[in-house]
Design a protein around this motif. Structure first.
Motif, PDB file in Angstrom:
ATOM      1  N   THR A  13       0.833  -1.207   0.000  1.00 28.86           N
ATOM      2  CA  THR A  13       0.000   0.000   0.000  1.00 28.86           C
ATOM      3  C   THR A  13       0.868   1.256   0.000  1.00 28.86           C
ATOM      4  O   THR A  13       0.580   2.221  -0.728  1.00 28.86           O
ATOM      5  N   ARG A  62       2.226   1.726  -3.408  1.00 22.05           N
ATOM      6  CA  ARG A  62       1.169   2.143  -4.328  1.00 22.05           C
ATOM      7  C   ARG A  62       0.830   3.619  -4.159  1.00 22.05           C
ATOM      8  O   ARG A  62       0.639   4.346  -5.133  1.00 22.05           O
ATOM      9  N   GLU A  63       0.794   4.070  -2.876  1.00 21.18           N
ATOM     10  CA  GLU A  63       0.465   5.482  -2.594  1.00 21.18           C
ATOM     11  C   GLU A  63       1.609   6.430  -2.884  1.00 21.18           C
ATOM     12  O   GLU A  63       1.442   7.642  -2.810  1.00 21.18           O
ATOM     13  N   THR A  93       7.213   0.346  -6.961  1.00 24.71           N
ATOM     14  CA  THR A  93       6.179   1.362  -7.146  1.00 24.71           C
ATOM     15  C   THR A  93       5.331   0.987  -8.355  1.00 24.71           C
ATOM     16  O   THR A  93       4.106   1.044  -8.313  1.00 24.71           O
ATOM     17  N   ALA A 122       3.135  -2.271  -7.558  1.00 24.99           N
ATOM     18  CA  ALA A 122       2.046  -2.069  -6.595  1.00 24.99           C
ATOM     19  C   ALA A 122       0.978  -1.130  -7.141  1.00 24.99           C
ATOM     20  O   ALA A 122      -0.189  -1.239  -6.765  1.00 24.99           O
ATOM     21  N   ALA A 123       1.361  -0.235  -8.045  1.00 28.63           N
ATOM     22  CA  ALA A 123       0.415   0.740  -8.605  1.00 28.63           C
ATOM     23  C   ALA A 123      -0.799   0.057  -9.229  1.00 28.63           C
ATOM     24  O   ALA A 123      -1.889   0.623  -9.253  1.00 28.63           O
ATOM     25  N   LYS A 124      -0.594  -1.171  -9.723  1.00 34.34           N
ATOM     26  CA  LYS A 124      -1.659  -1.838 -10.473  1.00 34.34           C
ATOM     27  C   LYS A 124      -2.491  -2.784  -9.618  1.00 34.34           C
ATOM     28  O   LYS A 124      -3.447  -3.380 -10.115  1.00 34.34           O
TER      29      LYS A 124
END
Ligand code: HEM
Ligand code: HEM
Length: 179
Positions: free
Chosen positions: A144, A147-148, A158, A161-163
């Motif tokens: 998380t 992703r954030e 990065t 996790a973005a997806k």
């Protein structure tokens, strides 16, 4: 020497062992297990906490109190400890977690975690950390943060996790705990 530093209490603070346990197997799910992790990865994280590249209000003052020698000694100390195995708890999600870990999600260009973290989750020294056996709560939290854009010390992660959706993060983190 790493043993001594890990258990010592720096001024006005707590010892590493008080949060990560004397053998690197933290009992609290928010605190990562450090046992059996690759020393190069541990060293990089401590340097990143100190420089602020990886943000953590808890770990910043801890890492700042360490010299380069302390960091190296700690990294070699924790890698020598055996990780306590964990297990997957989410019966309904473990299949999804396994599929993501082993094969990724091709039509959304999500790569297989196993490609970098190895099929058994042991990672690939020196660059790719061990994930297997880690607390699911900690792993999900890190995905998380990647992703954030709060954890910014790995462009590769990065992108991965973005997806991922919340459900996919819960599933893959739970599967990883049982590896
Ligand atoms: C994360 C080492 C003290 C709580 C980490 C990580 C390392 C580490 C290497 C990153 C692990 C990974 O990426 O898998 C140490 C050392 C300490 C120390 C060497 C002593 C000098 C503490 C203390 C606490 C603590 C006293 C609790 C008060 C945490 C937490 C994280 C963490 C919560 C996750 C940070 C995040 O949100 O990313 N620690 N630790 N640590 N540690 Fe420590
Ligand atoms: C770090 C999970 C795919 C390369 C991490 C961490 C997690 C993670 C949780 C942080 C470990 C910790 O804090 O202890 C995953 C998952 C994946 C995946 C669930 C699949 C969905 C990949 C892929 C690559 C990769 C495909 C390589 C192309 C890395 C690297 C780090 C890392 C280099 C270390 C970052 C650093 O130095 O701070 N991964 N990963 N990962 N991962 Fe992945």
């Amino acid at each position: 020497k790493g043993d001594t530093v890990f258990n010592a209490t720096p001024a006005n603070s707590q010892s590493c062992a008080s949060c990560h346990n004397a053998d690197g197997n933290s009992a609290i799910a928010a605190n990562p297990k450090l046992a059996q992790q690759h020393p190069e990865y541990i060293l990089k994280q401590l340097q990143d906490f100190k420089s602020g590249k990886r943000k953590s209000a808890i770990m910043k003052p801890m890492a700042t109190a360490l010299s380069d020698d302390d960091m190296r000694n700690i990294a070699w100390f924790v890698t020598s400890k055996k990780i306590k195995p964990g297990f997957a708890k989410e019966k309904d999600l473990v299949g999804l977690g396994e599929r993501i870990f082993r094969g990724g999600i091709a039509d959304r260009q999500i790569p297989a975690c196993a490609g970098c973290h190895s099929p058994n989750g042991a990672g690939i020294p020196a660059q790719y950390p061990r994930l297997g056996g880690q607390h699911a709560e900690y792993t999900a939290q890190q995905l998380t943060l990647f992703r954030e854009g709060t954890r910014l010390n790995s462009p590769v992660m990065t992108g991965v996790a973005a997806k991922l959706s919340n459900k996919e993060i819960t599933a893959v983190a739970d599967y990883i705990a049982g590896l």
